[in-house]
Design an enzyme around this catalytic site. Structure first.
Site, mmCIF file in Angstrom:
data_model
loop_
_atom_site.group_PDB
_atom_site.id
_atom_site.type_symbol
_atom_site.label_atom_id
_atom_site.label_comp_id
_atom_site.label_asym_id
_atom_site.label_seq_id
_atom_site.Cartn_x
_atom_site.Cartn_y
_atom_site.Cartn_z
ATOM 1 N N GLY A 46 -30.917 27.316 -65.167
ATOM 2 C CA GLY A 46 -31.081 26.019 -64.529
ATOM 3 C C GLY A 46 -29.938 25.097 -64.912
ATOM 4 O O GLY A 46 -29.269 25.312 -65.925
ATOM 5 N N GLN A 51 -25.385 17.343 -66.285
ATOM 6 C CA GLN A 51 -24.692 18.340 -67.104
ATOM 7 C C GLN A 51 -23.282 18.633 -66.607
ATOM 8 O O GLN A 51 -22.492 19.258 -67.318
ATOM 9 C CB GLN A 51 -25.497 19.642 -67.163
ATOM 10 C CG GLN A 51 -26.796 19.481 -67.945
ATOM 11 C CD GLN A 51 -27.514 20.796 -68.068
ATOM 12 O OE1 GLN A 51 -28.219 21.199 -67.158
ATOM 13 N NE2 GLN A 51 -27.335 21.486 -69.174
ATOM 14 N N CYS A 89 -30.111 25.360 -73.948
ATOM 15 C CA CYS A 89 -29.572 24.423 -72.971
ATOM 16 C C CYS A 89 -28.056 24.582 -72.970
ATOM 17 O O CYS A 89 -27.448 24.616 -74.037
ATOM 18 C CB CYS A 89 -29.962 22.999 -73.369
ATOM 19 S SG CYS A 89 -29.324 21.747 -72.241
ATOM 20 N N LEU A 90 -27.481 24.665 -71.786
ATOM 21 C CA LEU A 90 -26.030 24.855 -71.710
ATOM 22 C C LEU A 90 -25.266 23.680 -72.322
ATOM 23 O O LEU A 90 -24.123 23.833 -72.737
ATOM 24 C CB LEU A 90 -25.592 25.056 -70.253
ATOM 25 C CG LEU A 90 -26.100 26.339 -69.566
ATOM 26 C CD1 LEU A 90 -25.714 26.332 -68.092
ATOM 27 C CD2 LEU A 90 -25.565 27.586 -70.252
ATOM 28 N N HIS A 132 -37.723 21.295 -67.913
ATOM 29 C CA HIS A 132 -36.469 21.136 -68.653
ATOM 30 C C HIS A 132 -35.421 20.397 -67.810
ATOM 31 O O HIS A 132 -34.800 19.440 -68.278
ATOM 32 C CB HIS A 132 -35.954 22.533 -69.066
ATOM 33 C CG HIS A 132 -34.651 22.538 -69.803
ATOM 34 N ND1 HIS A 132 -34.529 23.044 -71.081
ATOM 35 C CD2 HIS A 132 -33.415 22.108 -69.463
ATOM 36 C CE1 HIS A 132 -33.267 22.911 -71.477
ATOM 37 N NE2 HIS A 132 -32.571 22.349 -70.509
ATOM 38 N N GLU A 133 -35.244 20.832 -66.569
ATOM 39 C CA GLU A 133 -34.194 20.242 -65.725
ATOM 40 C C GLU A 133 -34.543 18.811 -65.303
ATOM 41 O O GLU A 133 -33.667 17.944 -65.243
ATOM 42 C CB GLU A 133 -33.916 21.106 -64.488
ATOM 43 C CG GLU A 133 -33.480 22.538 -64.776
ATOM 44 C CD GLU A 133 -32.384 22.676 -65.821
ATOM 45 O OE1 GLU A 133 -31.563 21.758 -65.981
ATOM 46 O OE2 GLU A 133 -32.366 23.719 -66.511
ATOM 47 N N HIS A 136 -33.697 16.386 -67.898
ATOM 48 C CA HIS A 136 -32.273 16.010 -67.898
ATOM 49 C C HIS A 136 -32.017 14.782 -67.019
ATOM 50 O O HIS A 136 -31.173 13.950 -67.336
ATOM 51 C CB HIS A 136 -31.409 17.153 -67.374
ATOM 52 C CG HIS A 136 -30.979 18.139 -68.422
ATOM 53 N ND1 HIS A 136 -30.240 17.771 -69.524
ATOM 54 C CD2 HIS A 136 -31.166 19.469 -68.529
ATOM 55 C CE1 HIS A 136 -29.988 18.855 -70.263
ATOM 56 N NE2 HIS A 136 -30.546 19.905 -69.692
HETATM 57 ZN ZN ZN Z 1 -30.584 21.781 -70.405
#
Ligand code: ZN
Length: 164
Positions: A46, A51, A89-90, A132-133, A136
């Site tokens: 995701g 991000q 998480c990236l 999660h997304e 963000h």
């Molecule tokens: Zn993330």
């Protein structure tokens, strides 16, 4: 070569409350396509617009069932039942934390793949991914869902790694 970089911990864009997308035009569609490319390149499941430094409410997810690109996603219903599992998480390289999430969610958003406003019922990994997304888009990160001690340790690790 694809240039867009993932914004990492310490970048204020990750703490921004993102704005609603007013008009779904070609620019928005192309941004969502870029987000998918980056997500696949980085082996993520995701990605949210902040991000990559964009402050609009756009997310993409793929848990192996094909891509879902959602504009202005929102959670309509969250189950009381929760489950804990590890999340990475990236934007937080090297961090893996066990996070409690609702087991099921119903979300609403404009799905680019179908070109319409949809409601999606999700559970398990997909429900986790959506939560999660969407976090963000509100400036919330996984470290905010853990104990103060684990948060401190994660931040220390990130600061060392990213030199922020
Ligand atoms: Zn993330």
């Amino acid at each position: 070569m694809f240039k867009l970089e993932i914004k990492k911990y310490g970048n204020p864009v990750l703490r921004t409350k993102c704005e609603e997308v007013k008009e779904i035009n070609e620019e928005v569609r192309s941004l969502a396509k870029d987000m998918l490319k980056i997500m696949y390149r980085e082996d993520g499941v995701g990605l949210a617009a902040p991000q990559i430094g964009d402050k609009r409410r756009i997310i993409v997810v793929d848990i192996g069932q094909g891509p879902l690109s959602l504009i202005n996603p929102q959670i309509l219903i969250k189950s009381k039942k929760t489950f804990r599992d590890y999340e990475g998480c990236l934007s937080l390289p090297g961090i893996n934390l066990k996070i409690k999430r609702a087991k099921k969610v119903e979300i609403q958003g404009f799905l680019l793949e179908k070109n319409q406003l949809v409601k999606i019922q999700a559970e398990g990994l997909l429900a986790r991914d959506f939560q999660h997304e969407i976090d963000h888009l509100n400036g919330v990160l996984i470290i905010d869902h853990t104990s103060p001690f684990k948060k401190l340790r994660a931040i220390r690790k990130l600061k060392k790694k990213l030199r922020v």
